[in-house]
Scaffold this active site. Structure first.
Site, PDB file in Angstrom:
ATOM      1  N   PRO B 278     -18.221 -56.600  13.686  1.00 13.50           N
ATOM      2  CA  PRO B 278     -16.788 -56.382  13.476  1.00 13.50           C
ATOM      3  C   PRO B 278     -15.953 -57.649  13.354  1.00 13.50           C
ATOM      4  O   PRO B 278     -14.727 -57.571  13.356  1.00 13.50           O
ATOM      5  CB  PRO B 278     -16.388 -55.605  14.731  1.00 13.50           C
ATOM      6  N   CYS B 279     -16.559 -58.819  13.200  1.00 11.97           N
ATOM      7  CA  CYS B 279     -15.765 -60.041  13.301  1.00 11.97           C
ATOM      8  C   CYS B 279     -14.696 -60.122  12.225  1.00 11.97           C
ATOM      9  O   CYS B 279     -13.692 -60.791  12.396  1.00 11.97           O
ATOM     10  CB  CYS B 279     -16.660 -61.264  13.275  1.00 11.97           C
TER      11      CYS B 279
END
Lengths: 328, 371
Positions: B278-279
């Site tokens: 999810p960065c």
């Protein structure tokens, strides 16, 4: 008339089930190979439309076993119905191979037959058997499912064709069934429409529910895991065996609703109601009201299409060394 | 090494504070409360999604006990992303970031339409700006460095199919003869006219082009990145779990090597699942939301002027949005001077799924288009 062919159940074992089995084996069962109760679920059959060819593709007739299959209060997903089964894990691959599978199978079939004839209940109609051998060190799980179903003699035939239920029963009836089924999901149910009022009831209430209903207005429904247009799903087989045993007049003709609509169709989307409807009967049915258990079939075939065990190799997803390789 | 990294992530997530104030329009991040609200909306509108409790020992205290993560089972996946020439479409889908280009409405239309697995009708209509594809390796050095060397289907993965030698030879004569009432896979007389194929048959019929896999898709809340996070567990047409390299075949080429990894699923004690890291979710979501917000505000303003009847909303999102905002709109029409609200956080997950659909183009996670 055509013989009705039923789409067999296909087992779908979630990885979480193997994790649960690993824990159960190590912490609880240890070296015991006693039978354990197990729960699986299935939903109405689904088909997806391939966007590139526009073709409808029927998804498998799945019986899903998930991580809480061993729990006493398994969580049944929305719109799904539960089926209970017998689970037996063997300690060695030799035991697994040499197990008396016919005896195990017959034992489950007997249970189903007893529930029909003695308890007059539909609760065990979908009872299944699964035998496993877990190679915990290699993260390999050998398993074999059986879904015993009674073979009708003579076979059930379809009077005419399988129809879209919407054409046969009308959309109003279907949406009424949908809302009642949604409120209380059940795998098998009776439908009657009196003065435009559609009600459903458990199959066990057949005599009361249909007391004043002429046979041509009786409709017997079941949640159909198959999505194939001319093949009803496996659960219908034992339902028909149940009807034949307890209500022999159904051999002359029974109106079957294969329930395939989890949600009411969305206005504007293609398709409409997906449920199917058919009129089944046994031709030349004599005094076939024998009290002996009919022979049963239902071992699941393996990937090669033969009667044999399957294997789930979870090493790529469970083996710490392999995962470490993946993550470099 | 991987274990240490996972431990580090776990500790980092544990230490990071729970996001308190709503920031979804500014940063694309959401609070746990907003995650629950958006999840409720998703599960309400699209009942294939349900809330799950998960393993009790892994429950997150900032989420309600019975709403730990969202789950949908049996999502079909007809083709492999690796067999599709999909990169261009994926780029086009994410090309909404250039604000000076085109009217908002036109852009949105294109974005919604150019969508997972669909044969690109207007291919080439828009060359697209590719600067904003979320996986570019600026920043987040630790992550990219950690995953850059990931090789898919390489020599380290020889056992893609289970070793057939080890399956006990167990074909047995348990049933006497063929059962006439069993629909054997090869005897399914599926007339081409009714157009329904059986999944197990498809492979044969299509010469390996179509292998219907199904996926269980989970959405969790990632406390560190303050975004939802997607998890995948796949099965092939026989119900056998997919190996990581098989799963990567369903991930678009841009992402398979960089942002999708196999990790421990946070709401189970032992389960591993493929996950989209999810960065970059927040920044992508922010851009999408800005875009959509613009459209939604315009829509709402148009509604205020009373011209909404002529200007019929064309696209799903507009329709949905105005549909849900019916009360607001009605109120606005009545009061005349209500504030324009813009996109509501309830739609976050709906939008998020559309974004995920671009990463896994052939997995039909985005059931929302059927509405």
């Amino acid at each position: 008339m055509t013989i009705v062919q039923f789409a067999p159940f296909q087992s779908l074992v979630q990885p979480a089930f193997w994790h649960a089995l690993t824990e159960l084996k190590i912490d609880v069962l240890r070296l015991s190979d006693d039978e354990q109760p197990v729960t699986a679920t299935y939903t109405a059959g689904r088909a997806v439309k391939d966007r590139e060819t526009g073709q409808e593709i029927a998804l498998g007739c799945n019986l899903t076993v998930s991580g809480d299959a061993f729990s006493k209060t398994p969580q049944v997903p929305q719109n799904a119905v539960a089926a209970t089964g017998v689970f037996k894990n063997f300690n060695t691959i030799e035991d697994f191979k040499n197990a008396d599978k016919t005896a195990l199978f017959n034992q489950v079939a007997d249970e189903i037959w007893k529930s029909i004839t003695v308890d007059k209940s539909t609760a065990l109609l979908n009872r299944f058997l699964v035998i496993t051998y877990a190679d915990l060190k290699k993260y390999k799980y050998f398993y074999w499912f059986a879904f015993p179903a009674f073979a009708a003699k003579p076979a059930w035939e379809i009077d005419g064709e399988w129809l879209a239920a919407e054409n046969a029963l009308g959309a109003e009836t279907l949406s009424s069934v949908q809302s009642q089924l949604h409120a209380s999901p059940r795998p098998f149910f009776l439908v009657r429409t009196i003065e435009n009022q559609t009600t459903i009831a458990p199959v066990e209430e057949y005599d009361i529910f249909y007391a004043n209903v002429p046979p041509e207005h009786r409709v017997i429904g079941f949640v159909d895991p198959s999505a194939l247009p001319t093949n009803p799903g496996w659960p219908l087989r034992n339902l028909l065996a149940y009807l034949l045993a307890l209500h022999p007049e159904t051999a002359q003709g029974v109106r079957i609703l294969c329930w395939r609509d989890v949600e009411p169709p969305v206005a504007g989307s293609s398709g409409g109601w997906k449920s199917r409807f058919g009129m089944l009967k046994q031709s030349g049915a004599g005094a076939a009201t024998a009290t002996d258990r009919p022979s049963a079939v239902g071992w699941e075939k393996n990937i090669q299409g033969k009667l044999g065990a399957r294997v789930a190799d979870l090493a790529p997803m469970m083996d710490p060394t392999r995962l470490a390789d993946q993550a470099v | 090494m991987h274990t240490i990294q996972q431990q580090y992530w776990a500790v980092r997530e544990y230490l990071s504070p729970v996001l308190k104030e709503s920031k979804f329009k500014e940063h694309g991040r959401i609070t746990p409360e907003e995650f629950v609200a958006a999840g409720d909306f998703l599960a309400y509108k699209f009942p294939v999604w349900t809330w799950e409790k998960g393993d009790a020992s892994k429950a997150r205290d900032y989420l309600p006990a019975d709403k730990q993560y969202l789950l949908t089972r049996g999502v079909p996946c007809l083709r492999r992303a690796s067999t599709l020439e999909y990169t261009e479409d994926a780029e086009r889908m994410l090309s909404f970031a250039d604000p000076k280009e085109g009217g908002a409405a036109g852009k949105e239309e294109e974005w919604v339409e150019t969508h997972a697995g669909r044969a690109g009708g207007e291919a080439g209509a828009n060359p697209g700006t590719i600067d904003d594809i979320p996986d570019v390796d600026d920043g987040e050095a630790e992550v990219t460095a950690g995953m850059g060397g990931l090789s898919v289907g390489g020599s380290k993965e020889p056992a893609e199919i289970p070793d057939m030698d080890e399956i006990p030879d167990m074909e047995e004569d348990l049933e006497d003869g063929e059962d006439e009432a069993t629909a054997a896979p090869n005897s399914k007389l599926v007339a081409p006219s009714d157009g329904v194929l059986d999944a197990s048959e498809v492979e044969v019929a299509k010469g390996n082009l179509l292998q219907v896999r199904t996926y269980d898709v989970m959405i969790t809340y990632d406390k560190y990145y303050q975004t939802p996070r997607i998890w995948l567990i796949g099965y092939d047409e026989n119900g056998t779990p997919l190996t990581p390299s098989q799963i990567f075949q369903d991930v678009s080429a841009d992402h398979a090597f960089k942002t999708v990894t196999i990790e421990a699923f946070p709401h189970s004690t032992s389960l591993q699942a493929a996950s989209v890291h999810p960065c970059k979710h927040a920044s992508v979501m922010k851009k999408v939301i800005e875009r959509m917000n613009q459209g939604v505000i315009e829509e709402q303003q148009a509604a205020k002027k009373g011209s909404s009847k002529d200007a019929k909303p064309k696209k799903w999102l507009f329709r949905r949005t105005s549909g849900n905002g019916k009360d607001d709109k009605a109120a606005a029409a009545a009061a005349g001077e209500e504030e324009v609200e813009g996109m509501r956080v309830d739609f976050y997950l709906v939008v998020f799924l559309k974004f995920i659909a671009s990463i896994v183009p052939t997995i039909e996670v985005d059931s929302t288009t059927s509405f």
